[in-house]
Design an enzyme around this catalytic site. Structure first.
Site, PDB file in Angstrom:
ATOM      1  N   ASP A 104       0.916 -11.024   6.959  1.00  0.00           N
ATOM      2  CA  ASP A 104       1.480 -10.199   5.876  1.00  0.00           C
ATOM      3  C   ASP A 104       2.768  -9.513   6.320  1.00  0.00           C
ATOM      4  OD1 ASP A 104      -0.660  -8.826   7.461  1.00  0.00           O
ATOM      5  OD2 ASP A 104       0.141  -7.060   6.457  1.00  0.00           O
ATOM      6  N   ASN A 105       3.127  -9.656   7.581  1.00  0.00           N
ATOM      7  CA  ASN A 105       4.395  -9.088   8.056  1.00  0.00           C
ATOM      8  C   ASN A 105       5.406 -10.186   8.374  1.00  0.00           C
ATOM      9  OD1 ASN A 105       3.489  -6.469   7.796  1.00  0.00           O
ATOM     10  ND2 ASN A 105       2.802  -6.307   9.916  1.00  0.00           N
ATOM     11  N   GLY A 154       0.814  -1.219   0.000  1.00  0.00           N
ATOM     12  CA  GLY A 154       0.000   0.000   0.000  1.00  0.00           C
ATOM     13  C   GLY A 154       0.837   1.254   0.000  1.00  0.00           C
ATOM     14  N   ARG A 155       2.077   1.122   0.425  1.00  0.00           N
ATOM     15  CA  ARG A 155       2.960   2.297   0.412  1.00  0.00           C
ATOM     16  C   ARG A 155       4.396   1.894   0.135  1.00  0.00           C
ATOM     17  NH1 ARG A 155       3.523   4.163   6.655  1.00  0.00           N
ATOM     18  NH2 ARG A 155       3.220   2.163   7.635  1.00  0.00           N
TER      19      ARG A 155
HETATM   20  P1  AMP Z   1       1.311  -2.676   8.292  1.00  0.00           P
HETATM   21  O1  AMP Z   1       0.442  -2.809   9.489  1.00  0.00           O
HETATM   22  O2  AMP Z   1       2.187  -1.471   8.285  1.00  0.00           O
HETATM   23  O3  AMP Z   1       2.058  -3.921   7.978  1.00  0.00           O
HETATM   24  O4  AMP Z   1       0.322  -2.409   7.059  1.00  0.00           O
HETATM   25  C1  AMP Z   1      -0.752  -3.265   6.736  1.00  0.00           C
HETATM   26  C2  AMP Z   1      -1.258  -2.925   5.359  1.00  0.00           C
HETATM   27  O5  AMP Z   1      -1.676  -1.565   5.305  1.00  0.00           O
HETATM   28  C3  AMP Z   1      -0.252  -3.098   4.240  1.00  0.00           C
HETATM   29  O6  AMP Z   1      -0.940  -3.547   3.110  1.00  0.00           O
HETATM   30  C4  AMP Z   1       0.267  -1.695   4.054  1.00  0.00           C
HETATM   31  O7  AMP Z   1       0.772  -1.489   2.765  1.00  0.00           O
HETATM   32  C5  AMP Z   1      -0.968  -0.871   4.302  1.00  0.00           C
HETATM   33  N1  AMP Z   1      -0.674   0.486   4.760  1.00  0.00           N
HETATM   34  C6  AMP Z   1      -0.230   0.852   5.981  1.00  0.00           C
HETATM   35  N2  AMP Z   1      -0.074   2.195   6.053  1.00  0.00           N
HETATM   36  C7  AMP Z   1      -0.441   2.687   4.843  1.00  0.00           C
HETATM   37  C8  AMP Z   1      -0.500   3.992   4.280  1.00  0.00           C
HETATM   38  N3  AMP Z   1      -0.172   5.077   4.972  1.00  0.00           N
HETATM   39  N4  AMP Z   1      -0.915   4.100   3.001  1.00  0.00           N
HETATM   40  C9  AMP Z   1      -1.257   3.013   2.294  1.00  0.00           C
HETATM   41  N5  AMP Z   1      -1.223   1.772   2.758  1.00  0.00           N
HETATM   42  C10 AMP Z   1      -0.824   1.592   4.026  1.00  0.00           C
HETATM   43 MG    MG Z   2       3.153  -4.656   6.665  1.00  0.00          MG
END
Ligand code: AMP
Ligand code: MG
Length: 498
Positions: free
Chosen positions: A261-262, A101-102
């Protein structure tokens, strides 16, 4: 500025990387796209060692071209950036499609290292997010990747940290940053879950074959499951994950968001968000403010990793074949974890590997951990001081100072000395000082760097990069970064919002 530019500066340098091999898998795995530019990017930190590891000339990191490329403001000819798609279980429930997502994969070097930007703008997988990362979380990810590497723990790496004045809105307005991450692969358990859930066995097989060919070739030729390369893969991933978890638990690292996913298919620590190195030893410590159920509490991590592996096993089932085979392939996890954990704790105690067989070993370790938990002893400081005591550089008082039940500690030390004598190994004792770090990236240490950087002073980030890369060295004059957390540290709240 009168002289004409010389030949070297007018020639277009070749891109230090090419389109990632991952893109050859086919369009169902990713979306080709461009990063979204950020205004007025500036360097905060660079990591020539990681450039070198990736096969990139460290001098390239000195160029304005690198600054623009690693911000996502220009894309070098011949490279196609992509965002990959994955799904996953978040906090124990199926979350459906997620994806980068980023994160944007810029490409791959000739040495097989993928170059990925985190925070370079929206992608088709951004859902409600803005595709950005804020300065504070980017500093934490940048420094922690290198801290983990310095500690000898498998991790994705960080090559650069770039800031921009562009506003990013979280609980309050902050500013944007981009971290350049480097890894042989960013493939997660969730990539497999994605195709498995869609019953797209063809793509699932392609992905598994890619991972085996690139990273686990031995799974084709051998392993406990003979001709079943996918079962061998599952077992190999389980074992790497077990080793990583043993290292996390031994050093007191709390990941904070162990969603599927992590979880890296290579057994690397990935996606640094609300992580924390323990201050006081609180076994059920929850470092992620958003984790209200305590699912990812410190002492839950080993079993959560197993849970995640069971979901990977389920995802790979169409390839593995029998449920019993898939189950058997991950079944070694608890044992491997327990063994690896004991080995690492023995090393922290200055004991050789064979000492873990001694009946007193487990009892001695457990009674120390119980004491530390009851007295909320500072985890890293205790181990470092114990290393100094055993190596004759400090006396018992330095340990008694940080424990409440001093007689219990005294009794423990007597029994510990007996075990040390029974398994006398001068090398193992000396190695305590290269096993128990003097410096870990505690929340308050990161916070000091963040506060300075927010004021435009990046020197603390750079100093910490230096220190954390060699966390077992004394680094005279840097005592404050090795010290107990100050009172204000208890108010730091780290959540998923980053
Ligand atoms: P995370 O908890 O950081 O592993 O993120 C979980 C999901 O949310 C993943 O698919 C990330 O790419 C997405 N994600 C987290 N923060 C953002 C953001 N600011 N913009 C877009 N996608 C995000
Ligand atoms: Mg992640």
């Amino acid at each position: 500025m009168t002289s004409a530019p010389d030949a070297a500066s007018t020639s277009t340098p070749e891109s230090p990387f090419h389109t990632a091999d991952f893109a050859d898998l086919g369009p169902q795995f990713f979306t080709a796209l461009q990063p979204t530019p950020l205004p007025e990017p500036h360097w905060i930190a660079r990591n020539p060692a990681v450039a070198q590891l990736a096969g990139i000339d460290p001098q390239w990191l000195e160029t304005d071209e690198a600054l623009q490329v690693l911000t996502g403001n220009i894309v070098l000819p011949g490279t196609q950036p992509i965002a990959t798609v994955y799904s996953g279980h978040q906090f124990g429930v199926w979350a459906g499609q997620l994806g980068d997502g980023r994160a944007i994969l810029l490409g791959e070097t000739d040495k097989g290292k993928e170059i990925q930007l985190k925070g370079a703008g929206r992608t088709p997988y951004s859902r409600m997010g803005d595709g950005r990362a804020v300065l504070r979380s980017s500093i934490r990810e940048y420094l922690c990747s290198e801290a983990m590497h310095g500690l000898g723990i498998p991790t994705t790496r960080a090559m650069a940290l770039i800031g921009s004045p562009a506003p990013v809105y979280r609980e309050q307005p902050e500013t944007a940053a981009v971290v350049t991450r480097v890894s042989p692969s960013f493939i997660r358990f969730g990539h497999f879950e994605h195709f498995s859930t869609r019953r797209d066995t063809h793509s699932l097989r392609q992905l598994a074959d890619h991972v085996i060919d690139q990273f686990y070739p031995a799974c084709r030729t051998g392993g406990a499951f003979e001709n079943n390369a996918y079962a061998n893969l599952l077992q190999a991933v389980s074992e790497r994950t077990a080793v990583m978890l043993a290292q996390w638990q031994a050093v007191g690292f709390c990941h904070g968001v162990m969603n599927t996913d992590n979880m890296s298919i290579l057994g690397l620590t990935i996606d640094y968000g609300p992580f924390q190195f323990l201050d006081a030893y609180v076994p059920d410590h929850v470092c992620n403010h958003s984790d209200s159920q305590g699912r990812y509490a410190f002492d839950q991590q080993p079993s959560v990793a197993y849970w995640n592996l069971l979901y990977l096993a389920q995802a790979l089932l169409p390839l593995v074949g029998e449920v019993d085979t898939a189950r058997a392939a991950v079944a070694s996890y608890p044992e491997v974890f327990a063994h690896e954990f004991k080995l690492r704790m023995a090393a922290k105690l200055g004991l050789p590997a064979k000492s873990i067989q001694a009946p007193e070993f487990v009892e001695l370790l457990q009674s120390l951990l119980d004491l530390m938990a009851q007295d909320a002893v500072d985890y890293s400081i205790f181990w470092r001081r114990l290393s100094l005591v055993v190596n004759g550089k400090a006396d018992n008082e330095t340990l008694r100072d940080i424990v409440l039940q001093r007689e219990v500690l005294d009794g423990w030390l007597v029994r510990y000395r007996e075990l040390l004598a029974a398994h006398e190994d001068p090398k193992a004792q000396a190695a305590m000082l290269t096993t128990n770090p003097r410096f870990v990236l505690r929340n308050h240490v990161g916070e000091i760097a963040i506060r300075a950087a927010t004021q435009g002073d990046f020197s603390v980030v750079n100093t910490l990069q230096d220190i954390l890369t060699t966390p077992f060295d004394e680094h005279p004059g840097q005592d404050s970064f090795a010290d107990f957390p100050p009172d204000w540290a208890s108010h730091i709240s780290i959540s998923c919002s980053s």
